[in-house]
Design a protein around this motif. Structure first.
Motif, PDB file in Angstrom:
ATOM      1  N   CYS A   1      12.621 -41.755 -45.616  1.00  0.00           N
ATOM      2  CA  CYS A   1      13.310 -40.537 -46.024  1.00  0.00           C
ATOM      3  C   CYS A   1      12.518 -39.916 -47.164  1.00  0.00           C
ATOM      4  O   CYS A   1      12.285 -40.568 -48.177  1.00  0.00           O
ATOM      5  CB  CYS A   1      14.737 -40.859 -46.472  1.00  0.00           C
TER       6      CYS A   1
ATOM      7  N   HIS B   1      21.792 -40.261 -46.586  1.00  0.00           N
ATOM      8  CA  HIS B   1      22.290 -39.344 -47.617  1.00  0.00           C
ATOM      9  C   HIS B   1      22.603 -38.003 -46.953  1.00  0.00           C
ATOM     10  O   HIS B   1      22.167 -37.742 -45.830  1.00  0.00           O
ATOM     11  CB  HIS B   1      21.295 -39.215 -48.789  1.00  0.00           C
TER      12      HIS B   1
ATOM     13  N   CYS C   1      18.663 -37.268 -42.610  1.00  0.00           N
ATOM     14  CA  CYS C   1      18.731 -38.658 -43.054  1.00  0.00           C
ATOM     15  C   CYS C   1      20.157 -39.203 -42.905  1.00  0.00           C
ATOM     16  O   CYS C   1      21.105 -38.588 -43.382  1.00  0.00           O
ATOM     17  CB  CYS C   1      18.283 -38.761 -44.508  1.00  0.00           C
TER      18      CYS C   1
ATOM     19  N   CYS D   1      17.142 -39.910 -51.114  1.00  0.00           N
ATOM     20  CA  CYS D   1      17.351 -41.362 -51.193  1.00  0.00           C
ATOM     21  C   CYS D   1      16.043 -42.135 -51.151  1.00  0.00           C
ATOM     22  O   CYS D   1      15.965 -43.247 -51.668  1.00  0.00           O
ATOM     23  CB  CYS D   1      18.357 -41.853 -50.152  1.00  0.00           C
ATOM     24  N   GLY D   2      15.019 -41.549 -50.526  1.00  0.00           N
ATOM     25  CA  GLY D   2      13.703 -42.173 -50.570  1.00  0.00           C
ATOM     26  C   GLY D   2      13.603 -43.520 -49.885  1.00  0.00           C
ATOM     27  O   GLY D   2      12.667 -44.276 -50.112  1.00  0.00           O
TER      28      GLY D   2
HETATM   29 ZN   LIG Z   1      17.719 -40.072 -47.260  1.00  0.00          ZN
END
Ligand SMILES: [Zn+2]
Length: 282
Positions: free
Chosen positions: A56, A38, A35, A60-61
């Motif tokens: 992601c 992050h 990602c 961090c989503g």
């Molecule tokens: Zn992430």
């Protein structure tokens, strides 16, 4: 506008755009990578070519479409992502409302000219030079003063106003740009900023959209130490963070942001290598 966004999306491959920023690896029908938003060792960032989205699944989503990816990775606003992707897709964007556009242009021009006017004053006006000396005594370097485009508004009641009127603007426009104040019940205006060190406030692209003014003779205690532009067509105080234009890339890279209070603190910490932005206008 929606139809244009859909047209752009239909012509652009999210895998190709994201692949320009991160190294994607095939994972079944999808693509996978570390990602970019992050820090991680195990890739949890997924891109779906069939759905043209990314997400992601790590800490961090984050997720979204090609527009949100570009905005996030470049630190830009939607309109700018739109322009970049439209060009890539060969889609010609319908013009913005020309009236609105020319209004915006007008206030941008007024703000830019005022910033240049104040900057010149700091170099050439007698008291302006004193103000500059004060800034240097406070520890600011020449290049920092230049980078932040610090200036000087003289004590005069109408110096800037006359300068802008001579350039073809109406006093009422200068007022709308936040730089002049209208006398009550009279058809007369005067400069908002007088006898102050000027800190231009920039948008994300470095365009001056507002100003902060600080008195510098500490004995001038009858006036407020700081004076700021009012809310204007360009300057939406709830959306502008002073210094963000200088710090946006660094904030994204480090995933950290330090807020300091006040113009001088921000400029000093920037000069010292801490690209931060102050809590301002929130
Ligand atoms: Zn992430």
């Amino acid at each position: 506008m929606d139809s244009q966004i859909n047209e752009i999306k239909s012509r652009i491959d999210v895998v190709e755009v994201i692949g320009g920023y991160v190294r994607l690896q095939k994972a079944g029908a999808n693509w996978r990578a570390n990602c970019p938003f992050h820090n991680e060792r195990t890739p949890s960032f997924m891109v779906s070519p069939s759905r043209q989205v990314w997400r992601c699944f790590g800490s961090c989503g984050e997720g979204g479409d090609v527009f949100s990816f570009l905005m996030k990775i470049e630190g830009i606003e939607f309109v700018d992502a739109l322009k970049i992707l439209a060009q890539k897709a060969g889609v010609i964007l319908k013009r913005e409302d020309p009236k609105l556009k020319s209004e915006r242009r007008k206030y941008c021009d007024i703000s830019e000219m005022a910033a240049g006017f104040f900057e010149k004053n700091l170099e050439t006006a007698a008291v302006g030079k004193e103000a500059k000396k004060y800034l240097k005594e406070r520890g600011l370097k020449d290049e920092t003063i230049k980078e932040f485009r610090l200036g000087w508004a003289s004590e005069s009641w109408d110096e800037l106003l006359n300068f802008l009127i001579a350039k073809g603007y109406k006093a009422a426009d200068v007022e709308k740009a936040g730089l002049a104040v209208k006398k009550q019940n009279e058809n007369r205006w005067f400069d908002r900023f007088r006898g102050r060190i000027i800190f231009p406030i920039f948008d994300l692209h470095g365009q001056p959209i507002g100003f902060g003014g600080r008195i510098f003779k500490e004995n001038a205690d009858k006036e407020a130490k700081y004076l700021n532009s009012p809310q204007t067509f360009l300057y939406d105080k709830s959306k502008v963070l002073y210094g963000l234009n200088f710090a946006k890339q660094e904030i994204r890279r480090r995933e950290k942001c330090v807020l300091v209070e006040g113009y001088m603190d921000l400029i000093m910490s920037h000069q010292d290598g801490l690209k931060s932005c102050p809590e301002f206008g929130l």
